[in-house]
Design a protein around this motif. Structure first.
Motif, PDB file in Angstrom:
ATOM      1  N   MET A   1       0.844  -1.185   0.000  1.00 29.87           N
ATOM      2  CA  MET A   1       0.000   0.000   0.000  1.00 29.87           C
ATOM      3  C   MET A   1       0.880   1.236   0.000  1.00 29.87           C
ATOM      4  N   LYS A   2       0.418   2.254  -0.692  1.00 30.20           N
ATOM      5  CA  LYS A   2       1.145   3.510  -0.704  1.00 30.20           C
ATOM      6  C   LYS A   2       0.983   4.219   0.637  1.00 30.20           C
ATOM      7  N   PRO A   3       2.043   4.709   1.204  1.00 34.35           N
ATOM      8  CA  PRO A   3       1.922   5.417   2.486  1.00 34.35           C
ATOM      9  C   PRO A   3       1.308   6.809   2.311  1.00 34.35           C
ATOM     10  N   GLY A   4       0.473   7.184   3.284  1.00 29.98           N
ATOM     11  CA  GLY A   4      -0.059   8.533   3.314  1.00 29.98           C
ATOM     12  C   GLY A   4      -1.330   8.786   2.532  1.00 29.98           C
ATOM     13  N   ILE A   5      -1.871   7.793   1.820  1.00 35.37           N
ATOM     14  CA  ILE A   5      -3.085   8.049   1.030  1.00 35.37           C
ATOM     15  C   ILE A   5      -4.313   7.314   1.562  1.00 35.37           C
ATOM     16  N   HIS A   6      -4.125   6.422   2.501  1.00 38.12           N
ATOM     17  CA  HIS A   6      -5.236   5.625   3.022  1.00 38.12           C
ATOM     18  C   HIS A   6      -5.751   6.212   4.331  1.00 38.12           C
ATOM     19  N   PRO A   7      -7.072   6.157   4.554  1.00 37.53           N
ATOM     20  CA  PRO A   7      -7.609   6.657   5.833  1.00 37.53           C
ATOM     21  C   PRO A   7      -7.204   5.734   6.979  1.00 37.53           C
ATOM     22  N   GLU A   8      -7.227   6.279   8.178  1.00 34.91           N
ATOM     23  CA  GLU A   8      -6.859   5.504   9.363  1.00 34.91           C
ATOM     24  C   GLU A   8      -7.910   4.427   9.624  1.00 34.91           C
ATOM     25  N   TYR A   9      -7.445   3.226   9.870  1.00 31.96           N
ATOM     26  CA  TYR A   9      -8.308   2.057  10.132  1.00 31.96           C
ATOM     27  C   TYR A   9      -8.152   1.723  11.608  1.00 31.96           C
ATOM     28  N   HIS A  10      -9.218   1.889  12.386  1.00 31.68           N
ATOM     29  CA  HIS A  10      -9.113   1.767  13.828  1.00 31.68           C
ATOM     30  C   HIS A  10     -10.384   1.128  14.402  1.00 31.68           C
ATOM     31  N   PRO A  11     -10.335   0.693  15.681  1.00 26.58           N
ATOM     32  CA  PRO A  11     -11.532   0.121  16.316  1.00 26.58           C
ATOM     33  C   PRO A  11     -12.622   1.186  16.498  1.00 26.58           C
ATOM     34  N   VAL A  12     -13.862   0.804  16.202  1.00 33.36           N
ATOM     35  CA  VAL A  12     -15.017   1.696  16.318  1.00 33.36           C
ATOM     36  C   VAL A  12     -16.191   0.879  16.842  1.00 33.36           C
ATOM     37  N   VAL A  13     -17.020   1.484  17.678  1.00 36.17           N
ATOM     38  CA  VAL A  13     -18.244   0.852  18.166  1.00 36.17           C
ATOM     39  C   VAL A  13     -19.404   1.392  17.342  1.00 36.17           C
TER      40      VAL A  13
ATOM     41  N   ASP B   1     -14.216  -3.926  27.632  1.00 34.77           N
ATOM     42  CA  ASP B   1     -12.814  -4.204  27.933  1.00 34.77           C
ATOM     43  C   ASP B   1     -12.138  -3.061  28.693  1.00 34.77           C
ATOM     44  N   GLY B   2     -12.905  -1.993  28.993  1.00 35.67           N
ATOM     45  CA  GLY B   2     -12.378  -0.880  29.760  1.00 35.67           C
ATOM     46  C   GLY B   2     -11.789   0.242  28.930  1.00 35.67           C
ATOM     47  N   ASN B   3     -11.729   0.079  27.619  1.00 40.57           N
ATOM     48  CA  ASN B   3     -11.189   1.111  26.737  1.00 40.57           C
ATOM     49  C   ASN B   3     -12.308   1.980  26.180  1.00 40.57           C
ATOM     50  N   ALA B   4     -11.983   3.222  25.853  1.00 44.03           N
ATOM     51  CA  ALA B   4     -12.939   4.136  25.226  1.00 44.03           C
ATOM     52  C   ALA B   4     -12.720   4.110  23.719  1.00 44.03           C
ATOM     53  N   TYR B   5     -13.796   3.924  22.965  1.00 44.65           N
ATOM     54  CA  TYR B   5     -13.732   3.863  21.509  1.00 44.65           C
ATOM     55  C   TYR B   5     -14.692   4.888  20.915  1.00 44.65           C
ATOM     56  N   PRO B   6     -14.389   5.363  19.709  1.00 51.85           N
ATOM     57  CA  PRO B   6     -15.358   6.236  19.031  1.00 51.85           C
ATOM     58  C   PRO B   6     -16.640   5.446  18.764  1.00 51.85           C
TER      59      PRO B   6
END
Length: 87
Positions: free
Chosen positions: A1-13, A39-44
């Protein structure tokens, strides 16, 4: 994958408030609101209107559409034509 062109992929509820249902997954969707997960973590958190917990297809509570009433309404509005009149 090319760096810098993809959106951030992260955990979401994703939360369906109408069915009191939420699930944690990974997504590129973002939100300023957060929720404390089990699990005690805060997610968007992203609120959705329909999920598998509230969709009629998955719940088995399907709605019956009045198609005959719609046809009659169309005929009243635009006039009833018989096959002989269309020739």
């Amino acid at each position: 994958m090319k760096p810098g062109i993809h959106p951030e992929y992260h955990p979401v509820v994703f939360r369906d408030a109408s069915a009191d249902f939420a699930f944690l997954t990974r997504s590129t969707a973002t939100s300023d609101a957060t929720v404390l997960w089990t699990d005690g973590n805060a997610y968007p958190v992203v609120d959705v209107e329909v999920s598998s917990a509230s969709h009629p297809f998955y719940t088995g509570r399907s709605r019956v559409l009045d198609t005959a009433g719609r046809v009659e309404k169309f005929r009243r509005r635009y006039g009833q034509t018989t096959p002989e009149e269309t020739r």
